[in-house]
Design a protein around this motif. Structure first.
Motif, short mmCIF file in Angstrom:
data_model
loop_
_atom_site.label_atom_id
_atom_site.label_comp_id
_atom_site.label_asym_id
_atom_site.label_seq_id
_atom_site.Cartn_x
_atom_site.Cartn_y
_atom_site.Cartn_z
N UNK A 1 56.21 62.66 51.34
CA UNK A 1 56.51 61.95 50.15
C UNK A 1 57.18 60.44 50.61
N UNK A 2 56.85 59.89 51.75
CA UNK A 2 57.18 58.59 51.91
C UNK A 2 56.95 57.75 50.81
N UNK A 3 55.75 57.79 50.15
CA UNK A 3 55.29 56.72 49.03
C UNK A 3 56.32 57.04 47.98
N UNK A 4 56.77 57.82 47.60
CA UNK A 4 57.83 58.06 46.61
C UNK A 4 59.05 57.41 46.92
N UNK A 5 59.69 57.58 48.31
CA UNK A 5 60.67 56.98 48.41
C UNK A 5 60.45 55.31 48.45
N UNK A 6 59.38 54.91 48.91
CA UNK A 6 59.25 53.36 48.89
C UNK A 6 58.75 52.72 47.68
N UNK A 7 58.09 53.88 46.71
CA UNK A 7 57.90 53.31 45.59
C UNK A 7 59.45 53.08 44.71
N UNK A 8 60.18 54.23 44.77
CA UNK A 8 61.44 53.99 44.20
C UNK A 8 62.40 53.09 44.69
N UNK A 64 63.94 57.76 44.60
CA UNK A 64 64.13 58.00 45.97
C UNK A 64 64.86 59.44 46.34
N UNK A 65 65.75 59.69 45.45
CA UNK A 65 66.40 60.88 45.75
C UNK A 65 65.25 61.98 45.66
N UNK A 66 64.52 61.91 44.88
CA UNK A 66 63.23 62.78 44.76
C UNK A 66 62.34 63.13 45.83
N UNK A 67 62.05 61.81 46.40
CA UNK A 67 61.36 61.74 47.49
C UNK A 67 61.96 62.27 48.82
N UNK A 68 63.25 62.36 48.82
CA UNK A 68 64.06 62.51 50.00
C UNK A 68 64.18 64.19 50.11
#
Length: 70
Positions: A1-8, A64-68
């Motif tokens: 889920x790295x992409x979700x963190x960076x996108x966020x 970001x929180x969701x990705x973490x």
């Protein structure tokens, strides 16, 4: 889920840029020395953009929180 963190993080930065733009616009409007009615009109137009920027920033932080968590 790295992409979700960076996108966020990117979405949050866009929201933060909008908030900074609003701050600069309000300070510029106050510095212009407008009368009350003109200043009120200009600030009302900035408030909508400010709320939108806050919304975008919050959505980015949620991403970001969701990705973490995932």
């Amino acid at each position: 889920m790295d992409y979700l963190i960076w996108a966020g993080a990117a979405v949050s930065l866009v929201g933060l840029a909008g908030i900074v733009w609003c701050i600069l616009s309000v300070s510029r409007a106050k510095r212009d020395g407008l009368d009350d009615e003109a200043l009120r009109k200009r600030l009302q137009s900035i408030v909508g953009i400010n709320l939108g920027a806050l919304f975008v920033s919050v959505i980015g932080l949620m991403m970001v929180v969701l990705g973490i968590m995932l």
